[in-house]
Scaffold this motif. Sequence first.
Motif, PDB file in Angstrom:
ATOM      1  N   ASN A  46      -7.703  47.600  54.042  1.00 14.40           N
ATOM      2  CA  ASN A  46      -6.643  48.656  52.619  1.00 14.40           C
ATOM      3  C   ASN A  46      -5.717  48.119  52.554  1.00 14.40           C
ATOM      4  N   GLY A  47      -5.314  47.189  51.322  1.00 23.31           N
ATOM      5  CA  GLY A  47      -3.908  47.074  51.634  1.00 23.31           C
ATOM      6  C   GLY A  47      -4.047  45.537  51.713  1.00 23.31           C
ATOM      7  N   LEU A 397       2.483  53.163  64.346  1.00 20.38           N
ATOM      8  CA  LEU A 397       2.126  52.039  62.880  1.00 20.38           C
ATOM      9  C   LEU A 397       1.681  50.807  63.595  1.00 20.38           C
ATOM     10  N   GLU A 401      -1.967  49.575  63.633  1.00 16.53           N
ATOM     11  CA  GLU A 401      -2.142  48.448  62.789  1.00 16.53           C
ATOM     12  C   GLU A 401      -1.719  49.149  61.079  1.00 16.53           C
ATOM     13  N   VAL A 402      -1.075  50.174  61.224  1.00 13.25           N
ATOM     14  CA  VAL A 402      -0.758  50.699  59.660  1.00 13.25           C
ATOM     15  C   VAL A 402       0.566  49.724  58.697  1.00 13.25           C
ATOM     16  N   VAL A 403       0.190  49.751  58.442  1.00 15.53           N
ATOM     17  CA  VAL A 403       0.513  48.323  56.276  1.00 15.53           C
ATOM     18  C   VAL A 403       1.397  49.292  55.784  1.00 15.53           C
ATOM     19  N   THR A 404       2.697  49.569  56.491  1.00 18.88           N
ATOM     20  CA  THR A 404       3.764  51.162  55.824  1.00 18.88           C
ATOM     21  C   THR A 404       5.738  49.097  56.151  1.00 18.88           C
ATOM     22  N   LEU A 414       1.677  54.452  50.468  1.00 16.61           N
ATOM     23  CA  LEU A 414       1.463  53.768  51.111  1.00 16.61           C
ATOM     24  C   LEU A 414      -0.388  53.894  50.650  1.00 16.61           C
ATOM     25  N   SER A 415      -1.541  53.229  51.029  1.00 16.83           N
ATOM     26  CA  SER A 415      -2.155  52.799  50.515  1.00 16.83           C
ATOM     27  C   SER A 415      -2.890  54.206  51.456  1.00 16.83           C
ATOM     28  N   ASN A 418      -4.044  53.275  54.990  1.00 17.23           N
ATOM     29  CA  ASN A 418      -2.966  53.963  55.625  1.00 17.23           C
ATOM     30  C   ASN A 418      -2.562  55.164  56.236  1.00 17.23           C
ATOM     31  N   LYS A 421      -4.290  56.874  58.803  1.00 20.17           N
ATOM     32  CA  LYS A 421      -4.380  56.574  60.064  1.00 20.17           C
ATOM     33  C   LYS A 421      -3.166  57.425  60.607  1.00 20.17           C
ATOM     34  N   THR A 448     -10.674  49.329  60.285  1.00 18.87           N
ATOM     35  CA  THR A 448     -10.264  50.432  60.098  1.00 18.87           C
ATOM     36  C   THR A 448     -11.699  51.672  60.782  1.00 18.87           C
TER      37      THR A 448
END
Length: 514
Positions: A46-47, A397, A401-404, A414-415, A418, A421, A448
């Motif tokens: 993701n991301g 976060l 490992e949230v991508v933001t 966000l994707s 994420n 998550k 994930t």
Amino acid sequence: MANNEQTPVSAIRMIGVSKSFGSTKANQNVNLDIRYGEVLSLLGENGSGKTTLMNMLSGIYFPDEGEIQVNGKPVTIRSPKDAFDLKIGMIHQHFKLVDVFTAAENIVLGLDEKGKYDKKEIARKVRAICDKYGFEVDPDQKVYTMSVSQKQTLEIVKVLYRGADILILDEPTAVLTLQEIDKLFSVIRNMRADGKAVVIITHKLNEVLAVADRVSILRHGEYIDTVSTADATEASLTEMMVGKRVALNIARDQVENKEKRLAVHDLTVLSPEGVTVLDHVTFDAYAGEVLGVGGISGCGQKELLDSIAGLQKTSPGSVIEYLDPEQNGEVKDLIGKTPKQIRKFGIHLSFVPEDRLGMGLVGSMGMTGNMMLKNYDDGKSLFLDRKRPRELAERILEELEVVTPGINTPVRRLSGGNVQKVLVGREIAAAPTVLMTAYAVRGLDINTSYTIYNLLNDQKKQGVAVIYVGEDLDVLLELCDRIMVLCGGKVTGIVDARTATKEEVGALMVKGRK
């Protein structure tokens, strides 16, 4: 244009393509070769930039750097119309159809066709496409009456009707049943045999190996490699995708002395139209156990979880009882209780719904705001206590490992992975005694997904009763302790996941009997 030569030739070459959004580099110096007569899978976490990269081919985004060649010639794609003129069609995750229009009307919508709307001629062309590739489309059917699979089929027919020779499918199997996936793959193979170039964006490694000829891997927006699926395995693809070796074994601990936490008897639910969607469903859920719920999509899974959570009206005679561990197993009746009443009853129930942004989170709010929603009506001013929600947001976060760009960035930006998550992290942080999840790993990459599986297993070890609605039979059999199968709103069997076979569960799902 498409051809049927034995040696595939390039349909599209992307050379040194880069795209940034502010300080975020979505794609960086990506090289990609898409060929006629082949299925190319685009794989990444993701991301990792997969959809962004394909959106540059479909005219949604314009690259900051690099060159795109179609049929060996440099091109400029500034709009979806430019893409269609180059015979490129993309089927997005979220369908772009007008619900009140028929299939035929959606197919020709926006086309500059000469003369008046010729219903018979459109139907003839649609039938010809369907016959050629194995589709089933009723030109006169309204979109709002269609299943997800029918809508996806319509989107594919729509781009073929417009002459597409290069088709891009973004997560095409995310909401399809096993039978629908098999049917889609058959159609994709027919398109490949006809010389079309097909790109599939997916997280599901078994699907990559089943239908693709080659797979290109992206990691953190960068191109890693392209390999033949004939030379790949799930383990090798995972290692390339995440940059390290990942064990593909789901932990499943044995918990002794399990206590009954939920008792459901004769649970019956009717749809607004009066159709029975749950028919006298009976089962128990235990602390220290993952109870899987399997079944073809639409067999009552949503209504089951909604009923327990207090979101769904039940029919007379239905019983949902909670055995409170803090009150020596005192039985509490959940029928007729709202989510707020359930919470005030002292019941710690967490729910990760299928509709992440519709029911689970508020898209316009950031992570901190969404953490606060869990206790919004506890009688305290939201403005007095932002510290704890902010700390929780920062912990989720980091741990998931949230991508933001930041914890206050609206979650709708966000994707999908994420967003999931954030939702799962929030619900687990509420320290539930019952945790219900609907398709918790849908749209998530393999790394994930295993993070989520481990979180659920940790909850089980802590004495939580976990109810897991899933669509992947392999995962149900590896993660769960027992599996309850629904077919047509009825329980067709409850099996021991440690000893049951995939064929046994599949038979219960499809046939409704062993």
